[in-house]
Design a protein around this motif. Structure first.
Motif, PDB file in Angstrom:
ATOM      1  N   UNK A 151       0.907   9.714  15.115  1.00  0.00           N
ATOM      2  CA  UNK A 151       1.835  10.410  15.996  1.00  0.00           C
ATOM      3  C   UNK A 151       3.106  10.645  15.191  1.00  0.00           C
ATOM      4  N   UNK A 152       3.280  11.864  14.718  1.00  0.00           N
ATOM      5  CA  UNK A 152       4.397  12.199  13.825  1.00  0.00           C
ATOM      6  C   UNK A 152       5.507  12.851  14.632  1.00  0.00           C
ATOM      7  N   UNK A 153       6.700  12.299  14.524  1.00  0.00           N
ATOM      8  CA  UNK A 153       7.832  12.820  15.282  1.00  0.00           C
ATOM      9  C   UNK A 153       8.687  13.754  14.422  1.00  0.00           C
ATOM     10  N   UNK A 154       8.870  14.961  14.915  1.00  0.00           N
ATOM     11  CA  UNK A 154       9.782  15.912  14.300  1.00  0.00           C
ATOM     12  C   UNK A 154      10.896  16.223  15.283  1.00  0.00           C
TER      13      UNK A 154
ATOM     14  N   UNK B  43       8.884   7.960   7.016  1.00  0.00           N
ATOM     15  CA  UNK B  43       9.550   7.563   5.786  1.00  0.00           C
ATOM     16  C   UNK B  43       9.093   8.463   4.639  1.00  0.00           C
ATOM     17  N   UNK B  44       9.858   8.468   3.549  1.00  0.00           N
ATOM     18  CA  UNK B  44       9.437   9.252   2.380  1.00  0.00           C
ATOM     19  C   UNK B  44       8.075   8.789   1.882  1.00  0.00           C
ATOM     20  N   UNK B  45       7.817   7.484   1.911  1.00  0.00           N
ATOM     21  CA  UNK B  45       6.531   6.970   1.434  1.00  0.00           C
ATOM     22  C   UNK B  45       5.386   7.487   2.289  1.00  0.00           C
ATOM     23  N   UNK B  46       5.580   7.504   3.606  1.00  0.00           N
ATOM     24  CA  UNK B  46       4.538   8.025   4.501  1.00  0.00           C
ATOM     25  C   UNK B  46       4.310   9.518   4.272  1.00  0.00           C
ATOM     26  N   UNK B  47       5.390  10.248   4.072  1.00  0.00           N
ATOM     27  CA  UNK B  47       5.252  11.689   3.854  1.00  0.00           C
ATOM     28  C   UNK B  47       4.595  11.983   2.509  1.00  0.00           C
TER      29      UNK B  47
ATOM     30  N   UNK C 139       0.022   4.421  -0.779  1.00  0.00           N
ATOM     31  CA  UNK C 139       0.955   4.352  -1.905  1.00  0.00           C
ATOM     32  C   UNK C 139       1.002   2.914  -2.405  1.00  0.00           C
ATOM     33  N   UNK C 140       0.624   2.731  -3.649  1.00  0.00           N
ATOM     34  CA  UNK C 140       0.597   1.392  -4.242  1.00  0.00           C
ATOM     35  C   UNK C 140       1.992   0.955  -4.684  1.00  0.00           C
ATOM     36  N   UNK C 141       2.746   1.877  -5.297  1.00  0.00           N
ATOM     37  CA  UNK C 141       4.071   1.514  -5.800  1.00  0.00           C
ATOM     38  C   UNK C 141       4.879   2.782  -6.077  1.00  0.00           C
ATOM     39  N   UNK C 142       6.193   2.681  -5.916  1.00  0.00           N
ATOM     40  CA  UNK C 142       7.127   3.736  -6.294  1.00  0.00           C
ATOM     41  C   UNK C 142       8.183   3.090  -7.179  1.00  0.00           C
ATOM     42  N   UNK C 143       8.269   3.563  -8.411  1.00  0.00           N
ATOM     43  CA  UNK C 143       9.129   2.918  -9.405  1.00  0.00           C
ATOM     44  C   UNK C 143      10.243   3.862  -9.842  1.00  0.00           C
TER      45      UNK C 143
END
Length: 314
Positions: free
Chosen positions: A57-60, A200-204, A229-233
């Motif tokens: 359920x994505x909220x815009x 969140x940016x990670x979800x997007x 997403x495993x990791x964001x460095x």
């Protein structure tokens, strides 16, 4: 400075300010996510020609001088064949119980069928919500066909409003918003002026990778794809201050044969997925340079396994 100056609240000389939630429902692939993105003014939900693309359920959030509309894009209602399918239908039902307006989407270029009638019947379970019929994809049908569909939709029930529109061509979006805002409760705004989505940016980012993967695979694969997403460095501010943001993602499928399809001959298909996803991710992050590493992994029959569904976020 008055509320009228900021466009964020009610003005005693104007009509009351309204804010609330609207959820779009319909069969898979009737244009709900495209419509959501068009109303919000940017991509908050991925789109695909494949059915059952939306899984959350994505909220815009849509900002207007007279109100604030929080659009909740939901998965398409369908006959579930897996535990994932059951959970997606449950998600739709729980969402509809909380919204102020339900927008029932029917494409202009397809006849109303059993699936549409089934969803229409389920709307009786949500008496609190106002009901709006939305005839989508009007850019794909002539005036006569649109008129026929509007008439057919009007026969399903007594609607609070019926609006034809096209998210792709941005047709009659203001008309739809006018109707939705008028049906929302009087309320102060619920999100600040800059808010566009709760994602969140990670979800997007994970969704953009899945969107890129969806476009390059056979029809039997869409339901089997999941991205984590495993990791964001971040780059080292001293050694490499202008370096790329490094994103490591796992793309899960259910069988070894599917893994081969996604990777392609000598990795060609996976490379293409990465290229297309990276362009979208860099756009999302305001043009920031991104290094994207995608690994394809097998999670056996994950759509039917409650433990694996949990690990994958469902």
């Amino acid at each position: 400075m008055s509320d009228t100056d900021t466009g964020t609240g009610p003005d005693s000389t104007a009509k009351p300010y309204r804010a609330g939630f609207v959820s779009f429902v319909g069969r898979p692939n009737v244009g709900k996510s495209t419509l959501t993105n068009a109303l919000v003014g940017q991509k908050v939900a991925i789109t695909s020609s494949k059915p059952q693309t939306t899984r959350r359920a994505i909220r815009g959030i849509v900002h207007r001088p007279d109100g604030q509309v929080i659009v909740v894009d939901t998965p398409g209602v369908h006959r579930p064949r897996t535990l994932l399918g059951e959970r997606l239908n449950d998600l739709v039902q729980s969402t509809l119980g909380d919204v102020d307006v339900i927008g029932f989407c029917v494409p202009a270029n397809e006849p109303i069928g059993p699936g549409d009638r089934f969803i229409n019947d389920t709307l009786d379970q949500y008496p609190r919500a106002k009901k709006v019929a939305i005839v989508t994809k009007t850019d794909r049908a002539g005036k006569e066909k649109i008129a026929e569909q509007l008439l057919a939709v009007s026969r399903l029930r007594e609607w609070d409003a019926i609006v034809p529109t096209s998210g792709t061509e941005h047709l009659q979006l203001d008309d739809l918003l006018d109707e939705v805002v008028s049906l929302l409760p009087e309320s102060p705004q619920l999100y600040d002026d800059q808010a566009v989505t709760e994602e969140t940016d990670e979800e997007r980012i994970s969704e953009l990778i899945r969107e890129a993967a969806l476009e390059g695979v056979r029809d039997e694969l869409p339901h089997s794809l999941a991205v984590v997403i495993e990791d964001i460095v971040e780059p080292d501010p001293e050694e490499d201050p202008d370096g790329p943001l490094r994103i490591f993602a796992n793309l899960f499928v259910e069988r070894d044969s599917q893994k081969s399809i996604v990777i392609g001959h000598k990795g060609s298909r996976l490379k293409d997925v990465g290229t297309r996803a990276r362009v979208e991710i860099e756009s999302l992050l305001g043009g920031r340079h991104v290094y994207l590493n995608i690994r394809v992994k097998v999670a056996k029959e994950w759509q039917r396994d409650p433990k694996q569904l949990g690990r994958l976020g469902f």
